[in-house]
Motif scaffolding. Sequence first.
Motif, mmCIF file in Angstrom:
data_model
loop_
_atom_site.group_PDB
_atom_site.id
_atom_site.type_symbol
_atom_site.label_atom_id
_atom_site.label_comp_id
_atom_site.label_asym_id
_atom_site.label_seq_id
_atom_site.Cartn_x
_atom_site.Cartn_y
_atom_site.Cartn_z
ATOM 1 N N GLU A 747 -8.841 -9.571 6.056
ATOM 2 C CA GLU A 747 -8.472 -9.726 7.457
ATOM 3 C C GLU A 747 -7.029 -10.206 7.514
ATOM 4 O O GLU A 747 -6.687 -11.239 6.955
ATOM 5 C CB GLU A 747 -9.392 -10.734 8.154
ATOM 6 N N PRO A 748 -6.117 -9.452 8.175
ATOM 7 C CA PRO A 748 -4.719 -9.882 8.262
ATOM 8 C C PRO A 748 -4.587 -11.163 9.090
ATOM 9 O O PRO A 748 -5.194 -11.290 10.160
ATOM 10 C CB PRO A 748 -4.031 -8.705 8.959
ATOM 11 N N LEU A 749 -3.794 -12.088 8.573
ATOM 12 C CA LEU A 749 -3.471 -13.303 9.310
ATOM 13 C C LEU A 749 -2.072 -13.238 9.909
ATOM 14 O O LEU A 749 -1.842 -13.676 11.034
ATOM 15 C CB LEU A 749 -3.588 -14.532 8.403
ATOM 16 N N ASP A 750 -1.131 -12.692 9.147
ATOM 17 C CA ASP A 750 0.247 -12.588 9.610
ATOM 18 C C ASP A 750 0.883 -11.368 8.947
ATOM 19 O O ASP A 750 1.269 -11.417 7.777
ATOM 20 C CB ASP A 750 1.027 -13.858 9.254
ATOM 21 N N VAL A 751 0.962 -10.261 9.656
ATOM 22 C CA VAL A 751 1.548 -9.024 9.127
ATOM 23 C C VAL A 751 2.531 -8.475 10.153
ATOM 24 O O VAL A 751 2.580 -8.926 11.304
ATOM 25 C CB VAL A 751 0.471 -7.975 8.804
ATOM 26 N N GLN A 752 3.315 -7.483 9.716
ATOM 27 C CA GLN A 752 4.303 -6.863 10.578
ATOM 28 C C GLN A 752 3.739 -5.574 11.199
ATOM 29 O O GLN A 752 2.832 -4.949 10.646
ATOM 30 C CB GLN A 752 5.567 -6.558 9.787
ATOM 31 N N PRO A 753 4.304 -5.170 12.328
ATOM 32 C CA PRO A 753 3.720 -4.021 13.051
ATOM 33 C C PRO A 753 3.661 -2.732 12.241
ATOM 34 O O PRO A 753 2.729 -1.935 12.409
ATOM 35 C CB PRO A 753 4.646 -3.873 14.272
ATOM 36 N N GLU A 754 4.655 -2.488 11.368
ATOM 37 C CA GLU A 754 4.690 -1.231 10.634
ATOM 38 C C GLU A 754 3.983 -1.296 9.281
ATOM 39 O O GLU A 754 3.998 -0.320 8.531
ATOM 40 C CB GLU A 754 6.147 -0.790 10.419
ATOM 41 N N ASP A 755 3.397 -2.430 8.967
ATOM 42 C CA ASP A 755 2.644 -2.532 7.713
ATOM 43 C C ASP A 755 1.377 -1.690 7.786
ATOM 44 O O ASP A 755 0.791 -1.507 8.868
ATOM 45 C CB ASP A 755 2.263 -3.984 7.426
ATOM 46 N N ASN A 756 0.952 -1.198 6.627
ATOM 47 C CA ASN A 756 -0.292 -0.427 6.549
ATOM 48 C C ASN A 756 -1.344 -1.288 5.857
ATOM 49 O O ASN A 756 -1.319 -1.473 4.643
ATOM 50 C CB ASN A 756 -0.080 0.867 5.759
ATOM 51 N N THR A 757 -2.228 -1.842 6.631
ATOM 52 C CA THR A 757 -3.259 -2.726 6.102
ATOM 53 C C THR A 757 -4.558 -1.969 5.897
ATOM 54 O O THR A 757 -4.747 -0.862 6.407
ATOM 55 C CB THR A 757 -3.496 -3.921 7.048
ATOM 56 N N ARG A 758 -5.467 -2.591 5.165
ATOM 57 C CA ARG A 758 -6.827 -2.053 5.046
ATOM 58 C C ARG A 758 -7.784 -3.226 4.924
ATOM 59 O O ARG A 758 -7.434 -4.294 4.417
ATOM 60 C CB ARG A 758 -6.954 -1.108 3.860
ATOM 61 N N ASN A 759 -9.002 -2.990 5.367
ATOM 62 C CA ASN A 759 -9.984 -4.071 5.456
ATOM 63 C C ASN A 759 -10.974 -4.111 4.306
ATOM 64 O O ASN A 759 -11.747 -5.069 4.188
ATOM 65 C CB ASN A 759 -10.753 -3.964 6.780
ATOM 66 N N PHE A 760 -10.974 -3.075 3.460
ATOM 67 C CA PHE A 760 -11.936 -3.057 2.353
ATOM 68 C C PHE A 760 -11.299 -2.377 1.163
ATOM 69 O O PHE A 760 -10.569 -1.386 1.303
ATOM 70 C CB PHE A 760 -13.209 -2.313 2.746
ATOM 71 N N GLU A 761 -11.570 -2.907 -0.040
ATOM 72 C CA GLU A 761 -11.099 -2.285 -1.269
ATOM 73 C C GLU A 761 -12.052 -2.645 -2.398
ATOM 74 O O GLU A 761 -12.724 -3.683 -2.382
ATOM 75 C CB GLU A 761 -9.671 -2.728 -1.611
ATOM 76 N N ILE A 762 -12.118 -1.762 -3.372
ATOM 77 C CA ILE A 762 -12.965 -1.976 -4.536
ATOM 78 C C ILE A 762 -12.110 -1.758 -5.771
ATOM 79 O O ILE A 762 -11.339 -0.798 -5.850
ATOM 80 C CB ILE A 762 -14.190 -1.030 -4.539
ATOM 81 N N THR A 763 -12.217 -2.666 -6.718
ATOM 82 C CA THR A 763 -11.431 -2.568 -7.948
ATOM 83 C C THR A 763 -12.277 -3.074 -9.109
ATOM 84 O O THR A 763 -13.303 -3.721 -8.923
ATOM 85 C CB THR A 763 -10.147 -3.423 -7.877
ATOM 86 N N ILE A 764 -11.830 -2.748 -10.317
ATOM 87 C CA ILE A 764 -12.338 -3.441 -11.490
ATOM 88 C C ILE A 764 -11.797 -4.853 -11.449
ATOM 89 O O ILE A 764 -10.599 -5.060 -11.309
ATOM 90 C CB ILE A 764 -11.893 -2.738 -12.781
ATOM 91 N N SER A 765 -12.655 -5.849 -11.525
ATOM 92 C CA SER A 765 -12.229 -7.233 -11.389
ATOM 93 C C SER A 765 -11.249 -7.594 -12.487
ATOM 94 O O SER A 765 -11.466 -7.301 -13.665
ATOM 95 C CB SER A 765 -13.442 -8.166 -11.460
ATOM 96 N N THR A 766 -10.149 -8.226 -12.110
ATOM 97 C CA THR A 766 -9.141 -8.652 -13.078
ATOM 98 C C THR A 766 -8.876 -10.138 -12.934
ATOM 99 O O THR A 766 -9.183 -10.750 -11.913
ATOM 100 C CB THR A 766 -7.816 -7.892 -12.862
ATOM 101 N N SER A 767 -8.311 -10.741 -13.966
ATOM 102 C CA SER A 767 -7.927 -12.142 -13.929
ATOM 103 C C SER A 767 -6.509 -12.258 -14.443
ATOM 104 O O SER A 767 -6.013 -11.369 -15.131
ATOM 105 C CB SER A 767 -8.879 -13.005 -14.773
ATOM 106 N N PHE A 768 -5.847 -13.379 -14.111
ATOM 107 C CA PHE A 768 -4.459 -13.520 -14.550
ATOM 108 C C PHE A 768 -4.407 -13.859 -16.026
ATOM 109 O O PHE A 768 -5.350 -14.326 -16.606
ATOM 110 C CB PHE A 768 -3.728 -14.588 -13.733
#
Length: 768
Positions: A747-768
């Motif tokens: 959920e965007p909290l603070d983004v710019q009007p021309e940004d392309n956001t998305r509400n769902f994504e799936i990835t292989i879980s990674t860690s730092f």
Amino acid sequence: MMVLGGRSLARYWSGAKTLFFAGALVTMGAVSAVAQSFSFSSFAVEGNQRVGDATILNIAGLQAGVPLSTAGLNDAGQSLRESGLFSSVDLTPRGSQLVIEVAENPTINRINIEGNSRISDADLLPLIQSQPRRVFTPAQAEADTAAISEAYARQGRINATVTPRIIPRSENRVDLVFEVIESAVTEIGRISFVGNRSFSENRLRRVLESKEAGVFRILVARDTFSPERVAEDRQVLTDFYQSRGFADFVIQNIDVTLTRERDAYLITYNIQEGQRFSIGSVSVSSAINGVDAANFEDEVRLRSGATYSPVPIADDITRLERLAVDRGLRFVQVEPQITRNPRDLTLDVNYVLTSAPRVFVERIDIEGNSTTLDRVIRGQFRTVEGDPLNPREIQESARRIRALGFFENVTVNTRPGSSPSQRVIDVDVVEGPTGTLTFGANFNSDTGASLIATYRQANFQGRGQRLNVDISTAESNRRFNFGFTEPQLLGRDLRGSFDLNYATTDNENALYDTETFRISPQLSFPISDESRLTVYYALEYNDLTDVSDDASEIIAAEAEEGGIWTNSVGYAFSYDNRRTGLNPNAGVVLRFGQEFGFGDKQFIKTTALAGAETRIWNEEVTLRATLEGGLLTYQEGRSRVTDRFFLGSRIMRGFEPGGIGPRDALTDDALGGNAFSVLRLETEFPLGLPSEYNLSGGAFIDYGSVWDVGDVDTSNVIYNDFTGRAIAGLSLFWTTPIGPLRFNFTEPLDVQPEDNTRNFEITISTSF
């Protein structure tokens, strides 16, 4: 078909025993009727077909004219019976002649296994000691039956039945058939704990290698009961508690029971945690004349107030003993003296330098490695022939050999050598598979669905070298990666590697495509137990292709430069104490690297990452914080869209690829940036679901940006300066046999009007 004409082994064995005891009774009756000693001038052997008379007399130990007592006569008959050649033996004295009547065991014509589908003949036949053209013995057939049953039990099929049958053939031969009725897998239905107060059952289950049967029971072999795995779990659970300060932890017993239906195992660990201790005072003393303990104090890493754990104490001992060797003190060992302080629950640790026995390593013998070269195994030893024997160093060497991942089992022991002061180190290994060939599919929210083919060999040609080949094709890109690594370059702890990467992209969200190629040889070596330094050279080619007439003027100008080759050298430093730190519930990761371009393109590319994590609430909740950034500066030339930073979902979540950062206001093309920084805060917590589902939850907040397209006309560029964005979200972690999956709901909290956001994504879980 073979069973119809056969007899069960039980009936055959029963008949054999009847003949055996009947023969024994006849013999005993004959012996009791005559004198207590005999002297036979001749022997008559009856009933033998394959075994010659001389062989029978030799086995029995009988010679003409040699006096023989009653006990000796019984021993002769017993020797013939124990030879395994005969189903019955009868010794009958007739005056000066001894009549030996035998019934030979048949020979095996062939061996078949029927009814097996879960385990192939190729895996079962090596377990059978009975062999064609050899004498059949019921005892050996019973042992073979037990071996086949054990093979099924190791797979968790404890209800499988194996029945040996014999089918008579001509010329005193038989076919030996093992009839198998396979059963379903008997899984681990429940793992429970009694006596645990500091950690929940779910947390302790995650420690164990054995798992409860779950939704992936078909793919996960660890949910079948294995006594060997339970024994390993006992040690793993003990290590877990002791590394967290529970010095008196003990597993009182492990109760393993079967359900009434015999379809599941119930495993219960009865444990006693004891008190949690921390470290009190830490000191070094010497019991050796002329050795000053003060010279060793700087090597001690253990600190007062740290949670007690045997691991950092063992590491300190290793460092102290190595320092003694460096100072020319060859026979020094370090003994930790631990003093308890029950009042404040602390342990004082005193490292005592003592004299070690004057024992040397005579040689190192390695057995069982049919593929792996001896030098790969020897490379894990810091000890060579002629060095003083250090038991701790031998244990560390064994640990390093196991860590290679080449062997299913590793045993390292010492035995007496050619003199009292010499020892031989025996290394016995059982090799396992080290290569994989994978064909499959993958999905990532950034690149979409992709087909992949991967070949990985961790022990290339038995030299301990690693070879990786990866090919993937997705909706928006195609990649080829080749990697080769020599972990012991020049026989030292120096890792040499060579990487080749080629990729093309079909940018669905841009009006251009890209082509990149990179070759990079590297050298990597340790600086300390927690840090490592890598240096490398890179030759790289990149090009912009298929640029649309509607593309940004900036990208069009960059494409006019054509394909560009760049040369660079660089280094990367990494520090990670999550596994070696004094606190098992917390860790820090630091990474810093720079790449220096030279020639027509002169640049400095700097990247850095700092991360920390800790576990709270009895290790049920994990907190992570990561700060990551990069800076690209040019002294000659300028950056192109293929050089600049883009923030994918691995760095900042909640945006489409290229959905954040500088972009052309007229064409909406993402341009990337020469600088970026992102702060990620997240937590992972249990959901209260059964542990066999392998599901956990998380929450996160990301804040960051990417900016600065460099020395170009920015009149039509928006968001070229640092403009922070904030994204919040929830995560669902699912550990599956195909890999750890992560589902993010953002959920965007603070983004710019021309940004392309998305509400769902799936990835292989990674860690730092």
